[in-house]
Design a protein around this motif. Structure first.
Motif, PDB file in Angstrom:
ATOM      1  N   THR A   1      17.241 -34.794  41.034  1.00 50.68           N
ATOM      2  CA  THR A   1      18.693 -35.198  40.683  1.00 50.68           C
ATOM      3  C   THR A   1      18.934 -36.230  39.760  1.00 50.68           C
ATOM      4  O   THR A   1      19.826 -36.408  39.268  1.00 50.68           O
ATOM      5  N   TRP A   2      17.822 -37.255  39.902  1.00 48.86           N
ATOM      6  CA  TRP A   2      18.008 -38.436  38.961  1.00 48.86           C
ATOM      7  C   TRP A   2      17.297 -38.291  37.764  1.00 48.86           C
ATOM      8  O   TRP A   2      17.284 -39.071  36.713  1.00 48.86           O
ATOM      9  N   TYR A   3      16.246 -37.379  37.660  1.00 49.65           N
ATOM     10  CA  TYR A   3      15.467 -36.970  36.447  1.00 49.65           C
ATOM     11  C   TYR A   3      15.316 -35.785  36.028  1.00 49.65           C
ATOM     12  O   TYR A   3      14.347 -35.147  35.930  1.00 49.65           O
ATOM     13  N   THR A   4      16.553 -35.149  35.770  1.00 49.27           N
ATOM     14  CA  THR A   4      16.859 -33.778  35.450  1.00 49.27           C
ATOM     15  C   THR A   4      15.829 -33.512  34.319  1.00 49.27           C
ATOM     16  O   THR A   4      15.321 -32.329  34.225  1.00 49.27           O
ATOM     17  N   SER A   5      16.009 -34.223  33.360  1.00 52.77           N
ATOM     18  CA  SER A   5      15.325 -33.978  31.885  1.00 52.77           C
ATOM     19  C   SER A   5      13.618 -33.974  32.145  1.00 52.77           C
ATOM     20  O   SER A   5      12.788 -33.196  31.616  1.00 52.77           O
ATOM     21  N   ARG A   6      13.254 -34.474  33.265  1.00 58.42           N
ATOM     22  CA  ARG A   6      11.638 -34.839  33.434  1.00 58.42           C
ATOM     23  C   ARG A   6      11.300 -33.378  34.116  1.00 58.42           C
ATOM     24  O   ARG A   6       9.847 -33.259  34.404  1.00 58.42           O
ATOM     25  N   THR A   7      12.191 -32.736  34.727  1.00 54.89           N
ATOM     26  CA  THR A   7      11.371 -31.697  35.897  1.00 54.89           C
ATOM     27  C   THR A   7      10.723 -30.602  35.181  1.00 54.89           C
ATOM     28  O   THR A   7       9.640 -30.082  35.883  1.00 54.89           O
ATOM     29  N   PRO A   8      11.085 -30.052  34.073  1.00 53.08           N
ATOM     30  CA  PRO A   8      10.244 -29.011  33.498  1.00 53.08           C
ATOM     31  C   PRO A   8       8.735 -29.269  33.454  1.00 53.08           C
ATOM     32  O   PRO A   8       7.637 -28.517  33.771  1.00 53.08           O
ATOM     33  N   GLN A   9       8.495 -30.615  32.935  1.00 51.84           N
ATOM     34  CA  GLN A   9       6.874 -31.066  32.773  1.00 51.84           C
ATOM     35  C   GLN A   9       6.593 -31.499  34.020  1.00 51.84           C
ATOM     36  O   GLN A   9       5.228 -31.492  34.123  1.00 51.84           O
ATOM     37  N   ALA A  10       7.191 -32.128  34.823  1.00 47.20           N
ATOM     38  CA  ALA A  10       7.039 -32.577  36.034  1.00 47.20           C
ATOM     39  C   ALA A  10       6.377 -31.721  36.978  1.00 47.20           C
ATOM     40  O   ALA A  10       5.156 -31.559  37.540  1.00 47.20           O
TER      41      ALA A  10
ATOM     42  N   ARG B   1      27.224 -38.733  46.514  1.00 48.38           N
ATOM     43  CA  ARG B   1      26.590 -40.054  46.244  1.00 48.38           C
ATOM     44  C   ARG B   1      26.216 -39.974  44.862  1.00 48.38           C
ATOM     45  O   ARG B   1      26.255 -41.263  44.092  1.00 48.38           O
ATOM     46  N   TRP B   2      25.878 -38.674  44.196  1.00 45.07           N
ATOM     47  CA  TRP B   2      25.252 -38.932  43.004  1.00 45.07           C
ATOM     48  C   TRP B   2      26.011 -37.649  42.086  1.00 45.07           C
ATOM     49  O   TRP B   2      26.398 -36.725  42.744  1.00 45.07           O
ATOM     50  N   THR B   3      25.781 -37.482  41.019  1.00 44.29           N
ATOM     51  CA  THR B   3      26.030 -36.275  40.175  1.00 44.29           C
ATOM     52  C   THR B   3      25.431 -35.230  40.846  1.00 44.29           C
ATOM     53  O   THR B   3      24.268 -34.814  41.190  1.00 44.29           O
ATOM     54  N   ARG B   4      26.578 -34.196  41.010  1.00 46.19           N
ATOM     55  CA  ARG B   4      26.023 -32.920  41.726  1.00 46.19           C
ATOM     56  C   ARG B   4      25.355 -32.013  40.880  1.00 46.19           C
ATOM     57  O   ARG B   4      25.568 -31.808  39.733  1.00 46.19           O
ATOM     58  N   ASN B   5      24.429 -31.008  41.564  1.00 44.31           N
ATOM     59  CA  ASN B   5      23.417 -30.370  40.901  1.00 44.31           C
ATOM     60  C   ASN B   5      24.241 -28.933  41.212  1.00 44.31           C
ATOM     61  O   ASN B   5      24.405 -28.675  42.236  1.00 44.31           O
ATOM     62  N   ASP B   6      24.864 -28.532  40.337  1.00 43.34           N
ATOM     63  CA  ASP B   6      25.539 -27.220  40.278  1.00 43.34           C
ATOM     64  C   ASP B   6      24.713 -25.996  40.364  1.00 43.34           C
ATOM     65  O   ASP B   6      23.600 -25.972  40.272  1.00 43.34           O
ATOM     66  N   THR B   7      25.475 -24.821  40.535  1.00 44.00           N
ATOM     67  CA  THR B   7      24.679 -23.526  40.688  1.00 44.00           C
ATOM     68  C   THR B   7      23.662 -23.321  39.581  1.00 44.00           C
ATOM     69  O   THR B   7      22.691 -23.056  39.975  1.00 44.00           O
ATOM     70  N   ALA B   8      24.184 -23.329  38.237  1.00 48.26           N
ATOM     71  CA  ALA B   8      23.331 -23.241  37.037  1.00 48.26           C
ATOM     72  C   ALA B   8      21.979 -24.051  37.151  1.00 48.26           C
ATOM     73  O   ALA B   8      20.752 -23.511  36.916  1.00 48.26           O
ATOM     74  N   ASP B   9      22.312 -25.390  37.523  1.00 46.64           N
ATOM     75  CA  ASP B   9      21.117 -26.284  37.710  1.00 46.64           C
ATOM     76  C   ASP B   9      20.159 -25.862  38.750  1.00 46.64           C
ATOM     77  O   ASP B   9      18.863 -25.824  38.381  1.00 46.64           O
ATOM     78  N   VAL B  10      20.555 -25.559  39.707  1.00 46.63           N
ATOM     79  CA  VAL B  10      19.845 -25.315  40.782  1.00 46.63           C
ATOM     80  C   VAL B  10      18.994 -24.046  40.545  1.00 46.63           C
ATOM     81  O   VAL B  10      17.933 -23.719  40.898  1.00 46.63           O
ATOM     82  N   ALA B  11      19.636 -23.046  40.045  1.00 49.48           N
ATOM     83  CA  ALA B  11      18.977 -21.693  39.627  1.00 49.48           C
ATOM     84  C   ALA B  11      18.016 -22.067  38.672  1.00 49.48           C
ATOM     85  O   ALA B  11      16.882 -21.397  38.440  1.00 49.48           O
ATOM     86  N   ALA B  12      17.995 -22.952  37.670  1.00 55.90           N
ATOM     87  CA  ALA B  12      17.057 -23.412  36.923  1.00 55.90           C
ATOM     88  C   ALA B  12      15.886 -23.817  37.390  1.00 55.90           C
ATOM     89  O   ALA B  12      14.880 -23.535  37.013  1.00 55.90           O
ATOM     90  N   VAL B  13      16.118 -24.701  38.562  1.00 59.50           N
ATOM     91  CA  VAL B  13      15.062 -25.476  39.212  1.00 59.50           C
ATOM     92  C   VAL B  13      14.106 -24.387  39.926  1.00 59.50           C
ATOM     93  O   VAL B  13      12.842 -24.257  39.677  1.00 59.50           O
ATOM     94  N   VAL B  14      14.831 -23.365  40.379  1.00 59.62           N
ATOM     95  CA  VAL B  14      14.005 -22.273  41.058  1.00 59.62           C
ATOM     96  C   VAL B  14      13.350 -21.449  40.199  1.00 59.62           C
ATOM     97  O   VAL B  14      12.199 -21.101  40.293  1.00 59.62           O
ATOM     98  N   SER B  15      13.835 -21.049  38.975  1.00 57.91           N
ATOM     99  CA  SER B  15      13.305 -20.321  37.921  1.00 57.91           C
ATOM    100  C   SER B  15      12.020 -21.191  37.474  1.00 57.91           C
ATOM    101  O   SER B  15      10.916 -20.659  37.402  1.00 57.91           O
ATOM    102  N   GLN B  16      12.097 -22.577  37.246  1.00 58.27           N
ATOM    103  CA  GLN B  16      10.857 -23.260  36.603  1.00 58.27           C
ATOM    104  C   GLN B  16       9.893 -23.329  38.006  1.00 58.27           C
ATOM    105  O   GLN B  16       8.767 -23.263  37.530  1.00 58.27           O
TER     106      GLN B  16
END
Length: 446
Positions: free
Chosen positions: A61-70, A91-106
């Motif tokens: 959630t704080w490093y969304t751009s780092r996630t694919p390589q991480a 408390r922080w920027t919400r991770n929406d449906t599209a973002d969560v789906a992208a994480v699952v896909s990765q």
């Protein structure tokens, strides 16, 4: 009893500023087919194979751009799972449906089991602005489309460390209510629930109420997560806590732990050795990006996998570490159900002494086809405890013992055999187990 303050998950925040009836056999079968599920205190994947988490936490959630390589790097280092930090927006920027789906896909693309956690609940009652478990459930309902149908690959960790050291007695009722709401909304996933007291359960609120919480889940598909930091600074404390769950056949994982912490020095060697001995999962904190004075918990410096820190090297390369103990989920490896065999025979020879023994075990495939991958199950007749093993991974739950292969012992040729051994303590004799089953087939004793 030690009483501690915030854990590493809390310190990382500085970088961002009534029992129901048991399910029917048909329901249990349907749940098993859908995805991860709990059976007899163990977490099984959708193929019915035992799955032991060996992974790390990643602060998405704080490093969304780092996630694919991480995720690629974490997988390349041998992990089979990753716990991903999400924000519900409290408390922080919400991770929406599209973002969560992208994480699952990765996660799926990297053949990692995805443990998704809502982080805003951290330290509720003590941490200003923290969300309630009910608000965490609201979040999961709002992003349900991202995880629906992903039960084979996703575990839903309802809320991170949902209470601080104040008001933790509400954990039991609030956790029951959270599970009920998610089940009523159609969540068929394995649900993971964190302990209160900043995840460390020094009050034993989760430990002493876990049975009733588990029984309240109509799917009986809840896993408990303890975070081990300064409270768990001795081997005895680690072993006692985990064994209390294992003895009651309640599923537990160490959802976070570190090699050091501002609230005390956790015994990471004991944590890793004990989880390995008991066949329990662990997820170390954390890949990179820590702040608030716990930067030493980074496993990779600046998200660079080529610059592992001492903690990172310990986690991935050390004794009972990820490279040594991780096994990929069979939903990715294509393992399916553990293969059946035609016939088998087991030789079990004991060399004993007062208080202990070595056992030499030979498993012979007397069928006509090679066995690729195997699982040998048996039960001790007395009070024996496995201490170490060679040429196989041997885990124990109560009197039940399970051996699975190392990479070099994974195939038993037709007419061939594999051998392994283990060392155990004993206070009740060293008798040969009454029976052995190989991938579900009863073997002759030789």
């Amino acid at each position: 009893m030690k009483k501690r303050l915030a854990t590493a998950a809390g310190a990382l925040l500085a970088v961002a500023a009534s029992v129901l009836a048991a399910p029917s056999a048909a329901q249990a079968k349907e749940t098993a087919a859908a995805g991860f599920h709990v059976s007899d205190g163990r977490l099984l994947d959708a193929n019915g194979n035992n799955f032991v988490m060996r992974g790390v936490n990643h602060a998405h959630t704080w490093y969304t751009s780092r996630t694919p390589q991480a995720l690629k790097d974490i997988k390349a280092l041998g992990a089979n799972s990753v716990r991903v930090v999400l924000s519900s927006g409290h408390r922080w920027t919400r991770n929406d449906t599209a973002d969560v789906a992208a994480v699952v896909s990765q996660c799926k693309a990297n053949r990692l089991v995805c443990v998704l956690e809502a982080h805003d609940t951290t330290g509720y009652g003590e941490q200003s602005g923290a969300a309630t478990l009910a608000q965490a459930v609201d979040y999961w309902l709002s992003v349900q489309d991202a995880v629906k149908g992903q039960e084979k690959y996703v575990v839903v960790n309802i809320g991170n460390e949902p209470y601080g050291n104040t008001g933790h007695s509400a954990w039991t009722s609030d956790t029951k209510n959270a599970i009920a709401r998610l089940r009523n909304a159609g969540f068929d996933h394995t649900l993971m629930v964190d302990a209160p007291n900043w995840g460390q359960d020094w009050s034993f609120t989760m430990r002493d109420n876990a049975e009733q919480v588990f029984a309240t889940d109509p799917d009986r598909n809840t896993v408990f997560s303890i975070h081990m930091y300064g409270v768990f600074d001795t081997s005895a404390e680690v072993s006692d806590y985990l064994n209390r769950f294992v003895s009651k056949k309640l599923p537990i994982v160490v959802g976070e732990f570190g090699n050091d912490h501002s609230d005390g020095n956790p015994d990471e060697d004991a944590i890793m050795a004990t989880t390995q001995r008991l066949g329990l999962g662990y997820l170390g904190w954390s890949w990179s990006g820590n702040g608030g004075g716990v930067e030493y918990l980074d496993m990779a410096t600046g998200f660079d996998a080529s610059q592992l820190t001492p903690w990172g090297r310990r986690m991935f390369d050390g004794a009972n570490g990820i490279k040594q103990t991780s096994r990929e989920a069979s939903v990715f490896s294509g393992g399916g159900q553990t293969p059946t065999i035609g016939s088998c025979a087991v030789s079990y020879r004991v060399n004993g002494w007062g208080g202990g023994f070595n056992a030499d075990v030979t498993v012979r495939n007397t069928g006509t086809a090679a066995v690729q991958g195997w699982q040998l199950d048996f039960a001790f007749g007395g009070e024996q405890t496995v201490k170490s093993a060679w040429n196989a991974k041997v885990t124990q739950s109560g009197k039940q013992v399970r051996a699975t292969p190392e990479p070099w012992t994974g195939t038993i040729p037709a007419g061939g055999s594999v051998s392994f051994g283990f060392n155990a303590s004993s206070t009740g004799g060293d008798t040969v187990p009454a029976s052995f089953t190989l991938n579900g087939t009863t073997c002759a004793k030789s």
